[in-house]
Scaffold this motif. Sequence first.
Motif, PDB file in Angstrom:
ATOM      1  N   ASN A 134      12.785   3.541  -6.521  1.00  0.00           N
ATOM      2  CA  ASN A 134      12.253   4.902  -6.497  1.00  0.00           C
ATOM      3  C   ASN A 134      13.010   5.715  -7.542  1.00  0.00           C
ATOM      4  OD1 ASN A 134      11.250   7.416  -6.036  1.00  0.00           O
ATOM      5  ND2 ASN A 134      12.032   7.627  -3.949  1.00  0.00           N
ATOM      6  N   LYS A 135      12.380   5.911  -8.699  1.00  0.00           N
ATOM      7  CA  LYS A 135      13.030   6.662  -9.787  1.00  0.00           C
ATOM      8  C   LYS A 135      12.599   8.123  -9.801  1.00  0.00           C
ATOM      9  CE  LYS A 135      13.341   2.544 -12.715  1.00  0.00           C
ATOM     10  NZ  LYS A 135      13.076   1.985 -14.052  1.00  0.00           N
ATOM     11  N   SER A 136      11.796   8.518  -8.809  1.00  0.00           N
ATOM     12  CA  SER A 136      11.298   9.898  -8.769  1.00  0.00           C
ATOM     13  C   SER A 136      12.262  10.779  -7.970  1.00  0.00           C
ATOM     14  CB  SER A 136       9.916   9.932  -8.135  1.00  0.00           C
ATOM     15  OG  SER A 136      10.032   9.786  -6.730  1.00  0.00           O
ATOM     16  N   SER A 137      11.948  12.070  -7.901  1.00  0.00           N
ATOM     17  CA  SER A 137      12.810  13.000  -7.157  1.00  0.00           C
ATOM     18  C   SER A 137      12.294  13.229  -5.735  1.00  0.00           C
ATOM     19  CB  SER A 137      12.910  14.329  -7.903  1.00  0.00           C
ATOM     20  OG  SER A 137      11.619  14.813  -8.183  1.00  0.00           O
ATOM     21  N   ASN A 138      11.248  12.499  -5.334  1.00  0.00           N
ATOM     22  CA  ASN A 138      10.668  12.628  -3.993  1.00  0.00           C
ATOM     23  C   ASN A 138      10.760  11.294  -3.261  1.00  0.00           C
ATOM     24  OD1 ASN A 138       9.681  15.376  -4.247  1.00  0.00           O
ATOM     25  ND2 ASN A 138       8.230  14.538  -5.732  1.00  0.00           N
ATOM     26  N   PRO A 139      10.682  11.325  -1.929  1.00  0.00           N
ATOM     27  CA  PRO A 139      10.696  10.060  -1.186  1.00  0.00           C
ATOM     28  C   PRO A 139       9.483   9.191  -1.544  1.00  0.00           C
ATOM     29  CG  PRO A 139      11.041  11.930   0.292  1.00  0.00           C
ATOM     30  CD  PRO A 139      10.624  12.495  -1.037  1.00  0.00           C
ATOM     31  N   LEU A 140       9.668   7.893  -1.449  1.00  0.00           N
ATOM     32  CA  LEU A 140       8.594   6.913  -1.649  1.00  0.00           C
ATOM     33  C   LEU A 140       8.370   6.213  -0.313  1.00  0.00           C
ATOM     34  CD1 LEU A 140       6.766   4.807  -3.168  1.00  0.00           C
ATOM     35  CD2 LEU A 140       8.883   3.563  -3.672  1.00  0.00           C
ATOM     36  N   ARG A 141       7.118   6.206   0.156  1.00  0.00           N
ATOM     37  CA  ARG A 141       6.801   5.498   1.399  1.00  0.00           C
ATOM     38  C   ARG A 141       5.668   4.511   1.140  1.00  0.00           C
ATOM     39  NH1 ARG A 141       4.716   7.882   7.273  1.00  0.00           N
ATOM     40  NH2 ARG A 141       5.054   5.931   8.438  1.00  0.00           N
ATOM     41  N   PHE A 142       5.875   3.286   1.568  1.00  0.00           N
ATOM     42  CA  PHE A 142       4.832   2.273   1.359  1.00  0.00           C
ATOM     43  C   PHE A 142       4.883   1.219   2.457  1.00  0.00           C
ATOM     44  CE2 PHE A 142       8.576   0.637  -0.798  1.00  0.00           C
ATOM     45  CZ  PHE A 142       8.577  -0.719  -0.510  1.00  0.00           C
ATOM     46  N   ILE A 143       3.768   0.550   2.623  1.00  0.00           N
ATOM     47  CA  ILE A 143       3.659  -0.597   3.519  1.00  0.00           C
ATOM     48  C   ILE A 143       3.775  -1.861   2.674  1.00  0.00           C
ATOM     49  CG2 ILE A 143       2.050  -1.903   4.991  1.00  0.00           C
ATOM     50  CD1 ILE A 143       3.095   0.623   6.318  1.00  0.00           C
ATOM     51  N   LEU A 144       4.556  -2.822   3.151  1.00  0.00           N
ATOM     52  CA  LEU A 144       4.565  -4.164   2.564  1.00  0.00           C
ATOM     53  C   LEU A 144       4.057  -5.117   3.636  1.00  0.00           C
ATOM     54  CD1 LEU A 144       5.276  -6.400   0.506  1.00  0.00           C
ATOM     55  CD2 LEU A 144       7.606  -6.364   1.420  1.00  0.00           C
ATOM     56  N   ALA A 145       2.978  -5.824   3.331  1.00  0.00           N
ATOM     57  CA  ALA A 145       2.429  -6.796   4.284  1.00  0.00           C
ATOM     58  C   ALA A 145       2.293  -8.143   3.595  1.00  0.00           C
ATOM     59  CB  ALA A 145       1.076  -6.334   4.814  1.00  0.00           C
ATOM     60  N   GLY A 146       2.568  -9.189   4.348  1.00  0.00           N
ATOM     61  CA  GLY A 146       2.408 -10.546   3.837  1.00  0.00           C
ATOM     62  C   GLY A 146       1.887 -11.429   4.950  1.00  0.00           C
ATOM     63  N   GLY A 147       1.159 -12.480   4.578  1.00  0.00           N
ATOM     64  CA  GLY A 147       0.627 -13.369   5.600  1.00  0.00           C
ATOM     65  C   GLY A 147       0.395 -14.766   5.061  1.00  0.00           C
ATOM     66  N   TYR A 170       0.872  -1.178   0.000  1.00  0.00           N
ATOM     67  CA  TYR A 170       0.000   0.000   0.000  1.00  0.00           C
ATOM     68  C   TYR A 170       0.906   1.224   0.000  1.00  0.00           C
ATOM     69  CZ  TYR A 170      -3.666   3.344   0.884  1.00  0.00           C
ATOM     70  OH  TYR A 170      -4.539   4.411   0.761  1.00  0.00           O
ATOM     71  N   ILE A 171       0.737   2.081  -1.016  1.00  0.00           N
ATOM     72  CA  ILE A 171       1.619   3.249  -1.168  1.00  0.00           C
ATOM     73  C   ILE A 171       1.044   4.423  -0.378  1.00  0.00           C
ATOM     74  CG2 ILE A 171       2.757   4.790  -2.805  1.00  0.00           C
ATOM     75  CD1 ILE A 171       2.285   2.588  -4.962  1.00  0.00           C
ATOM     76  N   ILE A 172       1.828   4.928   0.566  1.00  0.00           N
ATOM     77  CA  ILE A 172       1.387   6.035   1.421  1.00  0.00           C
ATOM     78  C   ILE A 172       1.695   7.375   0.769  1.00  0.00           C
ATOM     79  CG2 ILE A 172       1.692   7.140   3.676  1.00  0.00           C
ATOM     80  CD1 ILE A 172       2.422   4.336   4.769  1.00  0.00           C
ATOM     81  N   GLU A 173       2.918   7.510   0.250  1.00  0.00           N
ATOM     82  CA  GLU A 173       3.246   8.774  -0.443  1.00  0.00           C
ATOM     83  C   GLU A 173       4.333   8.540  -1.482  1.00  0.00           C
ATOM     84  OE1 GLU A 173       6.206  11.350   2.229  1.00  0.00           O
ATOM     85  OE2 GLU A 173       4.437  10.773   3.360  1.00  0.00           O
ATOM     86  N   GLY A 174       4.356   9.438  -2.484  1.00  0.00           N
ATOM     87  CA  GLY A 174       5.327   9.313  -3.569  1.00  0.00           C
ATOM     88  C   GLY A 174       4.845   8.330  -4.619  1.00  0.00           C
ATOM     89  N   GLU A 175       5.791   7.887  -5.449  1.00  0.00           N
ATOM     90  CA  GLU A 175       5.463   6.889  -6.469  1.00  0.00           C
ATOM     91  C   GLU A 175       6.660   5.974  -6.645  1.00  0.00           C
ATOM     92  OE1 GLU A 175       4.656   9.363  -9.997  1.00  0.00           O
ATOM     93  OE2 GLU A 175       6.606   8.721 -10.738  1.00  0.00           O
ATOM     94  N   GLY A 176       6.376   4.711  -6.982  1.00  0.00           N
ATOM     95  CA  GLY A 176       7.456   3.740  -7.082  1.00  0.00           C
ATOM     96  C   GLY A 176       7.245   2.759  -8.208  1.00  0.00           C
ATOM     97  N   VAL A 177       8.321   2.068  -8.561  1.00  0.00           N
ATOM     98  CA  VAL A 177       8.299   1.022  -9.585  1.00  0.00           C
ATOM     99  C   VAL A 177       8.426  -0.309  -8.843  1.00  0.00           C
ATOM    100  CG1 VAL A 177       9.552   0.048 -11.548  1.00  0.00           C
ATOM    101  CG2 VAL A 177       9.290   2.543 -11.334  1.00  0.00           C
ATOM    102  N   PHE A 178       7.452  -1.182  -9.034  1.00  0.00           N
ATOM    103  CA  PHE A 178       7.368  -2.414  -8.253  1.00  0.00           C
ATOM    104  C   PHE A 178       7.412  -3.639  -9.155  1.00  0.00           C
ATOM    105  CE2 PHE A 178       5.453   0.911  -5.745  1.00  0.00           C
ATOM    106  CZ  PHE A 178       5.865   0.643  -4.451  1.00  0.00           C
ATOM    107  N   GLY A 179       8.185  -4.643  -8.737  1.00  0.00           N
ATOM    108  CA  GLY A 179       8.213  -5.925  -9.445  1.00  0.00           C
ATOM    109  C   GLY A 179       9.316  -6.013 -10.470  1.00  0.00           C
TER     110      GLY A 179
END
Length: 292
Positions: A239-252, A205-214
């Motif tokens: 994170n290829k952007s110029s801003n911080p990327l913040r996200f949650i990674l959860a697994g179960g 779940y991405i909280i802020e910024g943008e990211g490249v995943f996978g």
Amino acid sequence: MSVSGTNTSFGFEQPRLVAKKILAKPQNEGDGAVVRRSIGRPELKSLDPFLMLDEFEVSPPAGFPDHPHRGFETVTYMLQGAFTHQDFMGHKGTIRTGDVQWMTAGRGIIHSEMPAGEGAQRGLQLWINLSAKDKMIEPRYQELVSEDIPKAEKDGVEVKIIAGESMGVYSPVYTQTPTMYLDFTLKPNAQHHQSIPESWNAFVYIIEGEGVFGLQKSAPIKAHHVLVLGPGEGLSVWNKSSNPLRFILAGGQPLNEPVVQHGPFVMNTQAEIDKTIEDYYYSKNGFEMARH
């Protein structure tokens, strides 16, 4: 393990790719509260063992007045501001920015969750299912203040380990249903490769910024999206952007059991739901304190 800069060779033979992407749109919930629900909406009813994920934003006098739970766990993680929690056993406390409350509702809890300050109070609440054998256990709490949450940092990647392990650092939280819950912040140009047990379901779940995943050539994905990850060994993120990327990674670990949900009650059969409603109505089998 984290690698920064131009070295992109490190990763997984079988990286987990984004199997599904859903934007969490704001909706009203509780008493005047606004939530962005990602898991638990029509496009993503659940992701075994996860039942619901809300990013909430609440300003007084709105909140979540007295309501019951049975059969699962709630994990409340404050991103901004503070929330006061009170239950029918007299357990009361305030979770502030960066704090976590891991509540195992088990056989029954009635509680309220209300903002503890002026202005917008923001956080995440994740619902984790309990297996049939654990649904009627005694309720319990695990509470971590921000400074007690283990952290690790390397090459522009910072992680708070709420549950599970990252960069060789482990959380003290006991998860009744085996779970990982990691809060990552990546500086611009940073990348990270996080292993995930192969039999587990997992999401971002991405909280802020943008990211490249996978995969590195994937299109960047912006804040407030939930990303369901496909099978594989772990998650690679850039994170290829110029801003911080913040996200949650959860697994179960999936429970692979039938789920019958009636609002805040989650059991395995309709008969158990009917019994739960009866227990709640007559204040018995875990809801004895409801009269008070």
